[in-house]
Design a protein around this motif. Structure first.
Motif, PDB file in Angstrom:
ATOM      1  N   CYS A 167       0.837  -1.215   0.000  1.00 58.00           N
ATOM      2  CA  CYS A 167       0.000   0.000   0.000  1.00 58.00           C
ATOM      3  C   CYS A 167       0.866   1.257   0.000  1.00 58.00           C
ATOM      4  N   SER A 186      -7.519   5.770  -0.804  1.00 56.02           N
ATOM      5  CA  SER A 186      -8.900   5.815  -1.309  1.00 56.02           C
ATOM      6  C   SER A 186      -9.111   6.829  -2.422  1.00 56.02           C
ATOM      7  N   THR A 187      -8.295   7.861  -2.477  1.00 60.20           N
ATOM      8  CA  THR A 187      -8.496   8.898  -3.499  1.00 60.20           C
ATOM      9  C   THR A 187      -7.586   8.713  -4.710  1.00 60.20           C
ATOM     10  N   ARG A 231     -11.583  -1.051   5.174  1.00 56.82           N
ATOM     11  CA  ARG A 231     -12.118  -0.942   3.813  1.00 56.82           C
ATOM     12  C   ARG A 231     -12.166   0.499   3.333  1.00 56.82           C
ATOM     13  N   HIS A 232     -12.421   1.447   4.231  1.00 59.53           N
ATOM     14  CA  HIS A 232     -12.563   2.850   3.832  1.00 59.53           C
ATOM     15  C   HIS A 232     -11.251   3.455   3.334  1.00 59.53           C
ATOM     16  N   LEU A 233     -10.128   2.778   3.561  1.00 61.69           N
ATOM     17  CA  LEU A 233      -8.833   3.286   3.122  1.00 61.69           C
ATOM     18  C   LEU A 233      -8.535   2.918   1.663  1.00 61.69           C
ATOM     19  N   LEU A 234      -9.409   2.107   1.061  1.00 60.88           N
ATOM     20  CA  LEU A 234      -9.266   1.701  -0.338  1.00 60.88           C
ATOM     21  C   LEU A 234     -10.243   2.487  -1.210  1.00 60.88           C
ATOM     22  N   PRO A 235      -9.996   2.579  -2.519  1.00 64.03           N
ATOM     23  CA  PRO A 235     -10.952   3.253  -3.408  1.00 64.03           C
ATOM     24  C   PRO A 235     -12.333   2.605  -3.345  1.00 64.03           C
ATOM     25  N   ALA A 236     -13.339   3.384  -3.623  1.00 60.63           N
ATOM     26  CA  ALA A 236     -14.717   2.901  -3.522  1.00 60.63           C
ATOM     27  C   ALA A 236     -14.980   1.727  -4.461  1.00 60.63           C
ATOM     28  N   ASP A 274      -3.927   5.620   3.591  1.00 66.30           N
ATOM     29  CA  ASP A 274      -5.162   5.915   2.869  1.00 66.30           C
ATOM     30  C   ASP A 274      -4.862   6.049   1.372  1.00 66.30           C
ATOM     31  N   ALA A 287     -12.854  -0.613  -5.307  1.00 64.42           N
ATOM     32  CA  ALA A 287     -11.965  -1.753  -5.063  1.00 64.42           C
ATOM     33  C   ALA A 287     -12.762  -3.050  -5.072  1.00 64.42           C
ATOM     34  N   TYR A 310      -4.469  -5.624   4.459  1.00 64.77           N
ATOM     35  CA  TYR A 310      -5.231  -4.385   4.351  1.00 64.77           C
ATOM     36  C   TYR A 310      -4.266  -3.212   4.470  1.00 64.77           C
TER      37      TYR A 310
END
Length: 249
Positions: A145, A166-167, A192-197, A164, A199, A160
């Motif tokens: 990551c 996610s963006t 999960r919120h640290l990955l792109p929507a 972040d 994913a 995981y």
């Protein structure tokens, strides 16, 4: 007299601190080499016997390439903590068979968080390839990551992100196991919120933490109910489908 005493005390304190540092570093070095989980010989022998791929023990890591040389994308894969990198050759064999160049890294001290090299330290194994994904298992996935800023895609095996991403414009495939006792489904869901929507999140029923490599059982893990053959077949399906959808420049 008091000055001499102070100097003696200061010397004792300084030498004490040096001894603590030396013992601490030595302890880490010893710990990092003890209990490394070795690759199981039978799956590795099958990889070595595969005529469709070429394997090189290179400075950048274990490099698996299609034997015909036809490869336009690559994956840098970071092993889990204290797991022999060769233990991942079999589960990544299908990707190499399918035309993806795979570089399995050798983390410093067998622990990914000690390895501060950038992605280009590993992609240099195949300089003609422009499109790279980065991935890893367990702690190796956490490190992947951190390297994802320089990649087109991210693949997580029983892992995981703690960073972040996610963006970022990043294709992501996260594969987990229902019986994973270390990177549990709850932990993966919590991050999960640290990955792109968009994913792709896939949980393999019956897979444990150690199902993502061929190195035997692992302390603290759950009991797998999926066979090795079925696990490898499912991983081949997921990985090959994911890489087929990644655009090539």
């Amino acid at each position: 007299m008091q000055k001499k005493r102070r100097r003696r005390v200061l010397k004792v304190v300084l030498w004490g601190l040096v001894a603590i540092v030396v013992l601490g570093v030595g302890g880490i070095l010893v710990w990092s080499q003890v209990g490394v989980m070795a690759a199981e010989p039978e799956p590795l022998a099958d990889v070595r016997a595969d005529p469709a791929i070429r394997i090189e023990d290179a400075p950048q890591g274990i490099v698996m390439t299609p034997a015909d040389g036809d490869s336009d994308r690559g994956l840098v894969f970071v092993p889990g903590a204290k797991v022999d990198p060769w233990a991942y050759a079999s589960i990544l064999q299908g990707l190499a068979d399918d035309g993806v160049t795979v570089v399995i890294t050798r983390p410093w001290l067998n622990l990914a968080f000690f390895d501060l090299r950038g992605l280009d330290a590993f992609t240099s194994a195949a300089p003609d390839i422009d499109d790279w994904a980065v991935g890893g298992h367990s702690l190796g996935g956490v490190r992947a990551c951190q390297l994802a800023a320089d990649a087109e895609a991210l693949v997580l095996f029983g892992s995981y992100c703690t960073d972040d991403v996610s963006t970022r414009d990043l294709a992501v495939l996260s594969i987990s196991g229902s019986e994973d006792g270390l990177s549990t489904p709850a932990k993966i869901d919590a991050a999960r919120h640290l990955l792109p929507a968009d994913a792709e999140m896939v949980e393999i029923d019956g897979a444990s933490h150690a199902s993502f490599g061929d190195y035997g059982p692992q302390a603290g893990d759950g009991e797998p109910t999926i066979s090795r053959a079925d696990m490898h077949a499912r991983m081949d399906e997921l990985l090959q489908g994911f890489f087929a959808d990644i655009p090539v420049d």
